[in-house]
Motif scaffolding. Structure first.
Motif, PDB file in Angstrom:
ATOM      1  N   ALA A  48       0.810  -1.160  -0.117  1.00 32.44           N
ATOM      2  CA  ALA A  48       0.002  -0.016   0.094  1.00 32.44           C
ATOM      3  C   ALA A  48       0.775   1.200  -0.035  1.00 32.44           C
ATOM      4  CB  ALA A  48      -0.921  -0.230   1.172  1.00 32.44           C
ATOM      5  N   GLY A  49       1.992   1.376   0.869  1.00 34.94           N
ATOM      6  CA  GLY A  49       2.650   2.248   1.017  1.00 34.94           C
ATOM      7  C   GLY A  49       3.508   2.596  -0.497  1.00 34.94           C
ATOM      8  N   THR A  50       3.954   1.516  -1.240  1.00 34.52           N
ATOM      9  CA  THR A  50       4.567   1.582  -2.645  1.00 34.52           C
ATOM     10  C   THR A  50       3.453   2.124  -3.774  1.00 34.52           C
ATOM     11  OG1 THR A  50       6.043  -0.040  -2.083  1.00 34.52           O
ATOM     12  CG2 THR A  50       5.651   0.435  -4.249  1.00 34.52           C
ATOM     13  N   ALA A  51       2.033   1.643  -3.672  1.00 33.90           N
ATOM     14  CA  ALA A  51       1.197   1.910  -4.593  1.00 33.90           C
ATOM     15  C   ALA A  51       0.543   3.285  -4.412  1.00 33.90           C
ATOM     16  CB  ALA A  51       0.359   0.685  -4.885  1.00 33.90           C
ATOM     17  N   ALA A  52       0.566   3.750  -3.158  1.00 29.80           N
ATOM     18  CA  ALA A  52      -0.366   4.620  -2.667  1.00 29.80           C
ATOM     19  C   ALA A  52      -1.634   5.066  -3.192  1.00 29.80           C
ATOM     20  CB  ALA A  52       0.630   6.203  -3.307  1.00 29.80           C
ATOM     21  N   PRO A  53      -2.526   4.044  -2.602  1.00 29.91           N
ATOM     22  CA  PRO A  53      -3.833   4.112  -3.138  1.00 29.91           C
ATOM     23  C   PRO A  53      -4.380   5.070  -2.572  1.00 29.91           C
ATOM     24  CG  PRO A  53      -3.719   2.612  -1.442  1.00 29.91           C
ATOM     25  CD  PRO A  53      -2.175   2.986  -1.786  1.00 29.91           C
ATOM     26  N   VAL A  54      -5.583   5.815  -3.276  1.00 35.38           N
ATOM     27  CA  VAL A  54      -6.292   7.177  -2.882  1.00 35.38           C
ATOM     28  C   VAL A  54      -7.290   6.572  -1.920  1.00 35.38           C
ATOM     29  CG1 VAL A  54      -5.813   8.419  -4.978  1.00 35.38           C
ATOM     30  CG2 VAL A  54      -8.002   6.723  -4.860  1.00 35.38           C
ATOM     31  N   CYS A  55      -7.833   5.247  -1.907  1.00 39.94           N
ATOM     32  CA  CYS A  55      -8.673   4.872  -1.011  1.00 39.94           C
ATOM     33  C   CYS A  55      -8.632   3.378  -0.828  1.00 39.94           C
ATOM     34  CB  CYS A  55     -10.264   5.035  -1.260  1.00 39.94           C
ATOM     35  SG  CYS A  55     -10.928   4.280  -2.654  1.00 39.94           S
ATOM     36  N   LEU A  56      -9.051   2.601  -0.046  1.00 40.92           N
ATOM     37  CA  LEU A  56      -9.064   1.207   0.319  1.00 40.92           C
ATOM     38  C   LEU A  56     -10.706   0.682   0.587  1.00 40.92           C
ATOM     39  CD1 LEU A  56      -7.813  -1.477   1.412  1.00 40.92           C
ATOM     40  CD2 LEU A  56      -8.091  -0.474   3.499  1.00 40.92           C
ATOM     41  N   LEU A  57     -11.098  -0.283  -0.214  1.00 39.60           N
ATOM     42  CA  LEU A  57     -12.338  -0.807  -0.029  1.00 39.60           C
ATOM     43  C   LEU A  57     -12.172  -2.155   0.786  1.00 39.60           C
ATOM     44  CD1 LEU A  57     -13.499  -0.592  -3.738  1.00 39.60           C
ATOM     45  CD2 LEU A  57     -13.902   1.017  -1.897  1.00 39.60           C
ATOM     46  N   THR A  58     -12.997  -2.185   1.951  1.00 37.81           N
ATOM     47  CA  THR A  58     -12.739  -3.448   2.635  1.00 37.81           C
ATOM     48  C   THR A  58     -14.327  -3.773   3.505  1.00 37.81           C
ATOM     49  OG1 THR A  58     -11.473  -4.435   4.383  1.00 37.81           O
ATOM     50  CG2 THR A  58     -11.828  -2.262   4.731  1.00 37.81           C
ATOM     51  N   ASP A  59     -14.275  -4.737   4.238  1.00 35.48           N
ATOM     52  CA  ASP A  59     -15.582  -4.780   5.026  1.00 35.48           C
ATOM     53  C   ASP A  59     -15.145  -4.970   6.523  1.00 35.48           C
ATOM     54  OD1 ASP A  59     -14.344  -7.408   5.147  1.00 35.48           O
ATOM     55  OD2 ASP A  59     -15.716  -8.340   4.134  1.00 35.48           O
ATOM     56  N   LEU A  60     -16.225  -4.982   7.237  1.00 33.69           N
ATOM     57  CA  LEU A  60     -15.767  -5.001   8.953  1.00 33.69           C
ATOM     58  C   LEU A  60     -15.078  -6.281   9.104  1.00 33.69           C
ATOM     59  CD1 LEU A  60     -19.290  -3.782  10.007  1.00 33.69           C
ATOM     60  CD2 LEU A  60     -17.255  -2.497  10.350  1.00 33.69           C
ATOM     61  N   PRO A  61     -15.506  -7.430   8.709  1.00 36.58           N
ATOM     62  CA  PRO A  61     -14.601  -8.461   9.297  1.00 36.58           C
ATOM     63  C   PRO A  61     -13.036  -8.569   8.748  1.00 36.58           C
ATOM     64  CG  PRO A  61     -16.564  -9.484   8.324  1.00 36.58           C
ATOM     65  CD  PRO A  61     -16.422  -7.883   8.054  1.00 36.58           C
ATOM     66  N   SER A  62     -12.743  -7.835   7.781  1.00 38.38           N
ATOM     67  CA  SER A  62     -11.295  -7.659   7.197  1.00 38.38           C
ATOM     68  C   SER A  62     -10.600  -6.420   7.721  1.00 38.38           C
ATOM     69  CB  SER A  62     -11.438  -7.534   5.650  1.00 38.38           C
ATOM     70  OG  SER A  62     -12.160  -8.739   4.989  1.00 38.38           O
ATOM     71  N   LEU A  63     -11.407  -5.601   8.443  1.00 39.67           N
ATOM     72  CA  LEU A  63     -10.646  -4.200   8.989  1.00 39.67           C
ATOM     73  C   LEU A  63      -9.685  -4.459   9.625  1.00 39.67           C
ATOM     74  CD1 LEU A  63     -11.122  -1.386   8.252  1.00 39.67           C
ATOM     75  CD2 LEU A  63     -12.920  -1.210  10.056  1.00 39.67           C
ATOM     76  N   GLY A  64      -9.751  -5.437  10.808  1.00 40.50           N
ATOM     77  CA  GLY A  64      -8.900  -5.783  11.758  1.00 40.50           C
ATOM     78  C   GLY A  64      -7.705  -6.261  11.358  1.00 40.50           C
TER      79      GLY A  64
END
Length: 141
Positions: A48-64
């Motif tokens: 993520a640090g290398t690709a520098a995404p503008v946002c992240l799509l995830t769900d509640l179970p994956s967030l942790g």
């Protein structure tokens, strides 16, 4: 804010929601960066640090399972407030007039990282045109 030349990280389990999220990113003109939740958090943070995404799509179970991404907006797709926001959006195809810029064949469609077996993994941008060329080759073969 997603459009051509922008990257969106996607951290979802294999599911219908994953397919919809990837499709939405590509239709918006962005490139998706798949984040495999089975990878160590240090590797996910590096990607993520290398690709520098503008946002992240995830769900509640994956967030942790995700590392902290201080410069990335996190959109939790199954959060109650997100469901109402998504339901209010218009349906139908996305056209260039709705994008930040026209989508061209040379724009990236996704970012994939090498295994890193010889050191640090390296990210590769794959353009829309390359995907079409591969599909045409497969049809001919």
């Amino acid at each position: 804010g997603v459009g051509p030349e922008s990257v969106v990280a996607v951290a979802l389990p294999r599911s219908f929601d994953l397919v919809v999220a990837l499709h939405a990113v590509v239709r918006a003109g962005g490139a998706y960066l798949p984040l495999d939740l089975g990878l160590p958090t240090e590797r996910l943070a590096y990607m993520a640090g290398t690709a520098a995404p503008v946002c992240l799509l995830t769900d509640l179970p994956s967030l942790g399972a995700l590392p902290e991404l201080p410069d990335t907006e996190i959109l939790v797709l199954d959060a109650p407030e997100r469901a109402a926001e998504l339901a209010a959006l218009p349906g139908g195809p996305v056209v260039d007039a709705e994008r930040r810029a026209p989508l061209l064949p040379r724009h990236p469609a996704y970012v994939i990282f090498t295994s890193g077996s010889t050191g640090m993994p390296k990210g590769v941008l794959v353009e829309h045109e390359a995907i079409v060329n591969r599909l045409r080759w497969m049809q001919d073969a």
